[in-house]
Design a protein around this motif. Structure first.
Motif, PDB file in Angstrom:
ATOM      1  N   ASP A 147     -17.416  10.668 -96.433  1.00 18.35           N
ATOM      2  CA  ASP A 147     -17.656  11.894 -97.204  1.00 18.35           C
ATOM      3  C   ASP A 147     -16.608  12.101 -98.279  1.00 18.35           C
ATOM      4  OD1 ASP A 147     -19.931  12.594 -95.677  1.00 18.35           O
ATOM      5  OD2 ASP A 147     -18.640  13.433 -94.107  1.00 18.35           O
ATOM      6  N   ASN A 148     -16.161  10.999 -98.867  1.00 13.83           N
ATOM      7  CA  ASN A 148     -15.099  11.081 -99.874  1.00 13.83           C
ATOM      8  C   ASN A 148     -15.496  10.313-101.129  1.00 13.83           C
ATOM      9  OD1 ASN A 148     -12.558  11.729-100.959  1.00 13.83           O
ATOM     10  ND2 ASN A 148     -11.745   9.748-100.344  1.00 13.83           N
ATOM     11  N   GLY A 149     -16.723  10.548-101.599  1.00 15.09           N
ATOM     12  CA  GLY A 149     -17.108   9.884-102.823  1.00 15.09           C
ATOM     13  C   GLY A 149     -18.596   9.643-102.913  1.00 15.09           C
ATOM     14  N   THR A 150     -18.975   8.897-103.943  1.00 11.96           N
ATOM     15  CA  THR A 150     -20.381   8.713-104.272  1.00 11.96           C
ATOM     16  C   THR A 150     -20.681   7.235-104.481  1.00 11.96           C
ATOM     17  OG1 THR A 150     -20.409  10.858-105.390  1.00 11.96           O
ATOM     18  CG2 THR A 150     -22.209   9.333-105.891  1.00 11.96           C
ATOM     19  N   VAL A 151     -21.812   6.809-103.944  1.00  9.89           N
ATOM     20  CA  VAL A 151     -22.315   5.464-104.179  1.00  9.89           C
ATOM     21  C   VAL A 151     -23.508   5.562-105.123  1.00  9.89           C
ATOM     22  CG1 VAL A 151     -23.366   3.422-103.151  1.00  9.89           C
ATOM     23  CG2 VAL A 151     -21.584   4.677-101.909  1.00  9.89           C
ATOM     24  N   THR A 152     -23.403   4.895-106.288  1.00 13.48           N
ATOM     25  CA  THR A 152     -24.539   4.803-107.202  1.00 13.48           C
ATOM     26  C   THR A 152     -25.213   3.469-106.949  1.00 13.48           C
ATOM     27  OG1 THR A 152     -23.462   6.186-108.866  1.00 13.48           O
ATOM     28  CG2 THR A 152     -25.296   4.814-109.602  1.00 13.48           C
ATOM     29  N   ASN A 166     -13.811   8.940-104.541  1.00 13.34           N
ATOM     30  CA  ASN A 166     -14.089   7.638-105.135  1.00 13.34           C
ATOM     31  C   ASN A 166     -15.555   7.539-105.538  1.00 13.34           C
ATOM     32  OD1 ASN A 166     -11.411   6.304-104.327  1.00 13.34           O
ATOM     33  ND2 ASN A 166     -12.195   6.990-102.358  1.00 13.34           N
ATOM     34  N   THR A 167     -15.845   6.623-106.450  1.00 17.92           N
ATOM     35  CA  THR A 167     -17.229   6.303-106.787  1.00 17.92           C
ATOM     36  C   THR A 167     -17.344   4.789-106.911  1.00 17.92           C
ATOM     37  OG1 THR A 167     -16.917   6.371-109.198  1.00 17.92           O
ATOM     38  CG2 THR A 167     -17.499   8.446-108.094  1.00 17.92           C
ATOM     39  N   ILE A 168     -18.524   4.278-106.619  1.00 18.94           N
ATOM     40  CA  ILE A 168     -18.781   2.865-106.832  1.00 18.94           C
ATOM     41  C   ILE A 168     -20.192   2.726-107.379  1.00 18.94           C
ATOM     42  CG2 ILE A 168     -19.593   2.448-104.460  1.00 18.94           C
ATOM     43  CD1 ILE A 168     -18.233  -0.325-104.653  1.00 18.94           C
ATOM     44  N   THR A 169     -20.348   1.875-108.401  1.00 15.26           N
ATOM     45  CA  THR A 169     -21.647   1.633-109.012  1.00 15.26           C
ATOM     46  C   THR A 169     -22.024   0.176-108.768  1.00 15.26           C
ATOM     47  OG1 THR A 169     -21.219   3.273-110.745  1.00 15.26           O
ATOM     48  CG2 THR A 169     -22.971   1.672-111.157  1.00 15.26           C
ATOM     49  N   GLY A 185     -27.814   1.128-107.760  1.00 17.99           N
ATOM     50  CA  GLY A 185     -28.668   0.904-108.909  1.00 17.99           C
ATOM     51  C   GLY A 185     -29.804  -0.072-108.654  1.00 17.99           C
ATOM     52  N   THR A 186     -30.334  -0.607-109.750  1.00 15.88           N
ATOM     53  CA  THR A 186     -31.496  -1.493-109.710  1.00 15.88           C
ATOM     54  C   THR A 186     -31.106  -2.884-109.228  1.00 15.88           C
ATOM     55  OG1 THR A 186     -32.416  -0.285-111.585  1.00 15.88           O
ATOM     56  CG2 THR A 186     -33.365  -2.445-111.126  1.00 15.88           C
ATOM     57  N   GLY A 187     -32.026  -3.537-108.535  1.00 17.23           N
ATOM     58  CA  GLY A 187     -31.902  -4.954-108.235  1.00 17.23           C
ATOM     59  C   GLY A 187     -31.019  -5.323-107.068  1.00 17.23           C
ATOM     60  N   ASN A 188     -30.575  -4.338-106.284  1.00 16.35           N
ATOM     61  CA  ASN A 188     -29.706  -4.657-105.148  1.00 16.35           C
ATOM     62  C   ASN A 188     -30.521  -5.206-103.977  1.00 16.35           C
ATOM     63  OD1 ASN A 188     -27.266  -3.829-106.376  1.00 16.35           O
ATOM     64  ND2 ASN A 188     -27.789  -1.697-105.967  1.00 16.35           N
ATOM     65  N   MET A 189     -29.852  -6.019-103.138  1.00 17.89           N
ATOM     66  CA  MET A 189     -30.529  -6.695-102.039  1.00 17.89           C
ATOM     67  C   MET A 189     -29.675  -6.645-100.781  1.00 17.89           C
ATOM     68  SD  MET A 189     -31.659 -10.094-104.211  1.00 17.89           S
ATOM     69  CE  MET A 189     -32.994 -10.573-103.119  1.00 17.89           C
ATOM     70  N   ASP A 190     -30.331  -6.894 -99.666  1.00 17.12           N
ATOM     71  CA  ASP A 190     -29.655  -7.076 -98.377  1.00 17.12           C
ATOM     72  C   ASP A 190     -30.324  -8.267 -97.697  1.00 17.12           C
ATOM     73  OD1 ASP A 190     -28.470  -6.957 -95.888  1.00 17.12           O
ATOM     74  OD2 ASP A 190     -29.577  -5.168 -95.240  1.00 17.12           O
ATOM     75  N   VAL A 191     -29.983  -9.472 -98.153  1.00 17.32           N
ATOM     76  CA  VAL A 191     -30.569 -10.704 -97.616  1.00 17.32           C
ATOM     77  C   VAL A 191     -29.474 -11.735 -97.420  1.00 17.32           C
ATOM     78  CG1 VAL A 191     -32.815 -10.301 -98.715  1.00 17.32           C
ATOM     79  CG2 VAL A 191     -31.081 -11.644 -99.924  1.00 17.32           C
ATOM     80  N   ASP A 192     -29.672 -12.617 -96.469  1.00 15.19           N
ATOM     81  CA  ASP A 192     -28.736 -13.719 -96.265  1.00 15.19           C
ATOM     82  C   ASP A 192     -28.612 -14.501 -97.567  1.00 15.19           C
ATOM     83  OD1 ASP A 192     -27.356 -16.026 -95.577  1.00 15.19           O
ATOM     84  OD2 ASP A 192     -28.438 -16.316 -93.698  1.00 15.19           O
ATOM     85  N   PRO A 193     -27.398 -14.623 -98.129  1.00 12.99           N
ATOM     86  CA  PRO A 193     -27.272 -15.324 -99.415  1.00 12.99           C
ATOM     87  C   PRO A 193     -27.577 -16.809 -99.343  1.00 12.99           C
ATOM     88  CG  PRO A 193     -25.110 -14.662 -98.575  1.00 12.99           C
ATOM     89  CD  PRO A 193     -26.127 -14.019 -97.685  1.00 12.99           C
ATOM     90  N   ARG A 194     -27.576 -17.389 -98.154  1.00 13.48           N
ATOM     91  CA  ARG A 194     -27.832 -18.819 -97.988  1.00 13.48           C
ATOM     92  C   ARG A 194     -26.772 -19.649 -98.712  1.00 13.48           C
ATOM     93  NH1 ARG A 194     -30.478 -21.373 -94.629  1.00 13.48           N
ATOM     94  NH2 ARG A 194     -31.789 -22.636 -95.963  1.00 13.48           N
ATOM     95  N   PHE A 195     -25.518 -19.502 -98.256  1.00 16.39           N
ATOM     96  CA  PHE A 195     -24.424 -20.301 -98.797  1.00 16.39           C
ATOM     97  C   PHE A 195     -24.551 -21.750 -98.339  1.00 16.39           C
ATOM     98  CE2 PHE A 195     -21.986 -16.122 -98.607  1.00 16.39           C
ATOM     99  CZ  PHE A 195     -22.063 -15.905 -99.975  1.00 16.39           C
ATOM    100  N   LEU A 196     -24.069 -22.668 -99.152  1.00 19.02           N
ATOM    101  CA  LEU A 196     -24.154 -24.085 -98.833  1.00 19.02           C
ATOM    102  C   LEU A 196     -23.348 -24.429 -97.584  1.00 19.02           C
ATOM    103  CD1 LEU A 196     -25.126 -26.926 -99.593  1.00 19.02           C
ATOM    104  CD2 LEU A 196     -23.133 -27.121-101.099  1.00 19.02           C
ATOM    105  N   ASP A 197     -22.089 -23.956 -97.511  1.00 16.39           N
ATOM    106  CA  ASP A 197     -21.239 -24.263 -96.359  1.00 16.39           C
ATOM    107  C   ASP A 197     -20.164 -23.195 -96.248  1.00 16.39           C
ATOM    108  OD1 ASP A 197     -19.875 -25.371 -94.259  1.00 16.39           O
ATOM    109  OD2 ASP A 197     -19.339 -27.239 -95.273  1.00 16.39           O
ATOM    110  N   GLU A 198     -20.555 -22.031 -95.744  1.00 18.98           N
ATOM    111  CA  GLU A 198     -19.651 -20.889 -95.676  1.00 18.98           C
ATOM    112  C   GLU A 198     -18.420 -21.181 -94.836  1.00 18.98           C
ATOM    113  OE1 GLU A 198     -19.948 -16.123 -94.506  1.00 18.98           O
ATOM    114  OE2 GLU A 198     -21.677 -17.458 -94.303  1.00 18.98           O
TER     115      GLU A 198
END
Length: 300
Positions: A220-225, A200-203, A227-240
Motif C-alpha cells: 500500500d505504498n505506491g502505484t503499479v501502472t 513509489n510507482t512503476i510503469t 500497461g499494454t502487452g504484459n505477460m505471465d508465461v514461462d519465458p522458455r530460457f535456453l539454459d537458465e
C-alpha cells in the motif's frame, strides 16, 4: 589486467576524479577498498567498453565492483560479477545518470541492499542488461535496489536473484520497464518497501512478470501502472541453470515486444535481453516432428 590492489580509501583498482578517461579491453579483479572496490569515480564521465569487473570488495561500504558519485559513466559490453559490498555489490550509483548497454551483473552480493545494483537519487538508462544470481542478506533488492531513483529499463532480464528478489523500490522511486523479464527471483519479483518517506510507482509495458500484476508487493505504498502487452508465461530460457537466457524457438516472448521496436533481424522485438534471431524468410517453411527448439529455423 588490474588485480590484487588495496586502498584504504576509494578505488582499489581504479580511482577517477574529475576526468573522462576511456577504459577498454581491461580486467579489474580481486581489488579491495572502503568504497568502489574495483572502480571509483567522482565528478567524472568515464567510458568503459569490453571490461570485466570481477571479485572486487568494498570493505564495509558501497560499490564492490563500481561506485559512481556525481558521475555519468557509460558502460558497453561490460561484465560485473562476483563483487561484494555492504550496499551495491556490483554497482552503486549516487546522484549519477549512467548509460548501460549489453552489461551483465551476475553473482554479486551485498550485506544490506542491491546485490547487483544500488541506485540513490539516480536515473540510469539500461538496455540489454542481465541481472542473474545476485543476492542480499538483510534488506531488499537482490537484483536492483532503488532509493529515490527512476531508471529506464529496456530489454532487461532479472532471473535467479535471491534474498531480496528482483527489484526493491524505496522512497519515491519510479522505474519504467519495457520488453523486460522478471522471472525466477526469490522471494518476489518486485517489492515496494513499507516506508513512509514517499510512495513509489512503476510503469510496465510489453514485459513478462512471473505471477503477473498480482505478484508485485506494494505494501500500500505506491502505484503499479500495468500497461499494454504484459505477460505471465514461462519465458522458455535456453539454459537458465547455466545463466544462458537466450530464448528457445517455442518461447511466447518472441516478437512480443513493443511493436515500434525491432530486433537485428528486422522482426518485431522480442522480450528480454537476448532475441531469438532467424534470418530464414521462406517462402517455403520446413517442419519435422523431432525438430529442435534451439536451432530449427524453417530451412530445409
Amino acid at each position: 589486467i588490474i588485480s590484487n590492489n588495496t586502498s584504504s580509501n576509494v578505488g582499489g583498482g581504479i580511482s577517477i576524479n574529475q576526468s573522462n578517461p576511456i577504459i577498454q579491453n581491461v580486467t579489474v579483479d580481486n581489488n579491495t577498498s572502503d568504497q568502489g572496490g574495483g572502480i571509483y569515480t567522482l565528478l567524472s564521465n568515464p567510458v568503459l567498453s569490453n571490461v570485466f569487473i570481477t571479485n572486487n570488495t568494498a570493505d564495509g561500504f558501497e560499490g564492490g565492483g563500481i561506485r559512481a558519485e556525481n558521475s555519468n559513466p557509460t558502460l558497453t559490453n561490460v561484465t560485473v560479477s562476483g563483487n561484494t559490498a555492504s550496499n551495491g555489490g556490483g554497482m552503486y550509483l549516487s546522484e549519477s545518470s549512467s548509460t548501460l548497454t549489453n552489461v551483465t551483473f551476475s553473482g554479486n552480493s551485498a550485506i544490506f541492499s542491491g546485490g547487483g545494483m544500488f541506485l540513490i537519487s539516480s536515473s540510469p538508462t539500461l538496455t540489454d542488461v542481465t541481472f542473474s544470481g545476485n543476492t542480499i542478506v538483510n534488506v531488499d533488492g537482490g537484483g536492483m535496489y532503488l532509493n529515490e531513483s527512476s531508471p529506464t529499463l529496456t530489454n532487461v532480464t532479472f532471473s535467479g536473484n535471491t534474498g531480496g528478489g528482483g527489484m526493491g523500490l524505496y522512497n519515491s522511486s519510479n522505474p519504467t520497464l519495457t520488453n523486460s523479464i522478471l522471472w525466477g527471483n526469490s522471494p518476489h519479483e518486485i517489492y515496494f518497501t513499507d516506508d513512509t518517506d514517499g510512495s513509489n510507482t512503476i510503469t510496465i509495458t510489453y514485459s513478462d512478470i512471473q505471477g503477473g500484476q498480482d505478484s508485485i508487493v506494494t505494501n500500500d505504498n505506491g502505484t503499479v501502472t500495468w500497461g499494454t502487452g504484459n505477460m505471465d508465461v514461462d519465458p522458455r530460457f535456453l539454459d537458465e541453470e547455466n545463466d544462458d537466457y537466450h530464448l528457445l524457438a517455442s518461447s511466447q516472448l518472441i516478437n512480443a515486444g513493443h511493436p515500434d521496436s525491432t530486433d537485428s533481424d528486422g522482426t518485431r522485438a522480442d522480450i528480454g535481453v537476448y532475441p531469438y534471431l532467424n534470418t530464414y524468410s521462406g517462402p517455403t517453411w520446413y517442419v519435422q516432428t523431432d525438430g529442435s527448439d534451439t536451432d530449427g529455423t524453417g530451412a530445409s
